[in-house]
Write an enzyme that holds these catalytic residues in place. Sequence first.
Site, short mmCIF file in Angstrom:
data_model
loop_
_atom_site.label_atom_id
_atom_site.label_comp_id
_atom_site.label_asym_id
_atom_site.label_seq_id
_atom_site.Cartn_x
_atom_site.Cartn_y
_atom_site.Cartn_z
N ASP A 31 -7.67 4.53 8.35
CA ASP A 31 -9.79 4.08 7.95
C ASP A 31 -9.71 3.23 6.84
OD1 ASP A 31 -9.83 6.72 9.41
OD2 ASP A 31 -9.32 7.87 7.66
N HIS A 47 1.13 -1.34 -0.11
CA HIS A 47 0.12 -0.09 -0.08
C HIS A 47 0.54 1.04 -0.28
CE1 HIS A 47 -3.59 2.39 1.00
NE2 HIS A 47 -4.56 1.03 0.22
N GLU A 95 -13.28 12.91 12.59
CA GLU A 95 -12.69 13.32 11.68
C GLU A 95 -13.40 13.96 11.11
OE1 GLU A 95 -11.14 9.89 9.17
OE2 GLU A 95 -10.18 9.27 10.43
#
Length: 530
Positions: free
Chosen positions: A170, A109, A281
């Site tokens: 997240d 990632h 958030e």
Amino acid sequence: MTCRSFLFTRKNNVMFLRSFTILVLIWVTIKPDPCFSSVLSSLRALHLQGHITFENNEFAARDFGNQIHSHPLAVVHPKSVADISEIVRHVWQMGLGSELTVAARGHGHSLQGQAQARGGVIINMESLQGQEMQVYRCQFPYVDVSAGELWINILHETLKYGLAPKSWTDYLHLTVGGTLSNAGISGQAFRHGPQISNVRQLEVVTGKGEVIICSQEQNADLFHAVLGGLGQFGIITRARISLERAPKMVKWIRVLYSDFSTFARDQEHLIAAAKTFDYIEGLVIKNKTGLMNNWRTSFDPEDPVQASHFVSDGRTLYCLELTKNLYPEKADTINQEIEDLLSQLSYIPSTLFMSEVPYIEFLDRVHASELKLRSKGLWDIPHPWLNLLVPKSKIQHFANEVFGNILSDTNNGPILVYPIHKSKVDNRTSFVCPDEDIIYLVAFLSHANPSSNGTDSLEHVLTQNKRILDFCEVSHLGVKQYLPHYTTQEQWRTHYGPQWETFVQRKSAYDPLAMLAPGQRIFQKAVSAS
């Protein structure tokens, strides 16, 4: 006639020289290299519990960013920490006579080739998955896990005991070693700090191949070095993660603001309050196509009539996303508690949306979007993300220029904006952030269409990112990159500032050949001419 003959001969000579030069270059490129052959032979001769592949390693030259593709010489698929130690020690013992470098790759990632190693050795950390996770239910519970384990798997396992890690990212389909090498920030960080603030102990393989157990009390310098250390000081192979009681359900809330200062003020109020939400958030929405359909998916409006009359009118809007954990013993009071908290905020009243969902569904919410994008072939495309840490004192100036002028819309991906307390970050780690009590994470999570020439093209997004960075530099905002990417050591020196000297000293101590994580482009392995 003589002149024409001379020109003809000259042309032939030029063509011959060009052809000869090309042949020499080809020969130099493909001629057998005895040193190269000996490297391959030495790698093949290693006795590992796992195995090494020299072909079909294209996956190791790709990552989520999908912009840089550096092919390795070999990929190690370890079955134990001993395998990792063996391969690192082997490259270390080759010394400066070898150009080989080593990079640990988790779930791939990375955004800019950080976990790649051109012509080097990639360690596929996901091969360690499946090793036993041990959950300890004590006064201060924790779980021992392999660094190659995905956070989603840890969540599933710990929930069996009614527990879960305190701090998240997240997206949960990331490896433990990957997020701990950066920081691991999400909406729980205001309370618990990033994931690197919730680690009790690590097992690390240094750049010399040593396997070292480290913690706050034992080998503390290495412990702090590798947390947020971008893979520069060692490969994290196991971690002990703090746990807390996990709810079964959460109340998931979203509200909208039309004014950034009010939006920021309310966020800062919530993260400072003794009684507050469990996750906080923010999200920027500007000229987004299908605003209401995208923004409130799976949410029910508190007042359906008022909500149906809400019109964005092309305004820049700011979404505040909140959750409150639901526990059986608070069933009679939780709704009133949420109502009291919301009464302290100044959002647009008609935009209050709520939903009650399983805890695991909320935490793994991004994966549902991933599956949809994968089904449409829209996941494996360039992701030119830009993540910034902005001091509280400069966030309004930043918002005015970036959200007001530089950005034309948010159709290329979500933009997150939320504050965290710097006091929740241990300044002894390698993680770098602005020197203020409150800092904002601003994350431009863009995707790009590789075949487009328009506003969704890679070139457009990269140009926009550069405009944002240039503005920050010219305006002296004191911004730091999160998941940083630089191309020169001078830029890295500026990034680390006063911490640079410590960073270099740690590199010299734990990876003196500078052979680990070359894709970060911080240090370059020095190779002897002999």
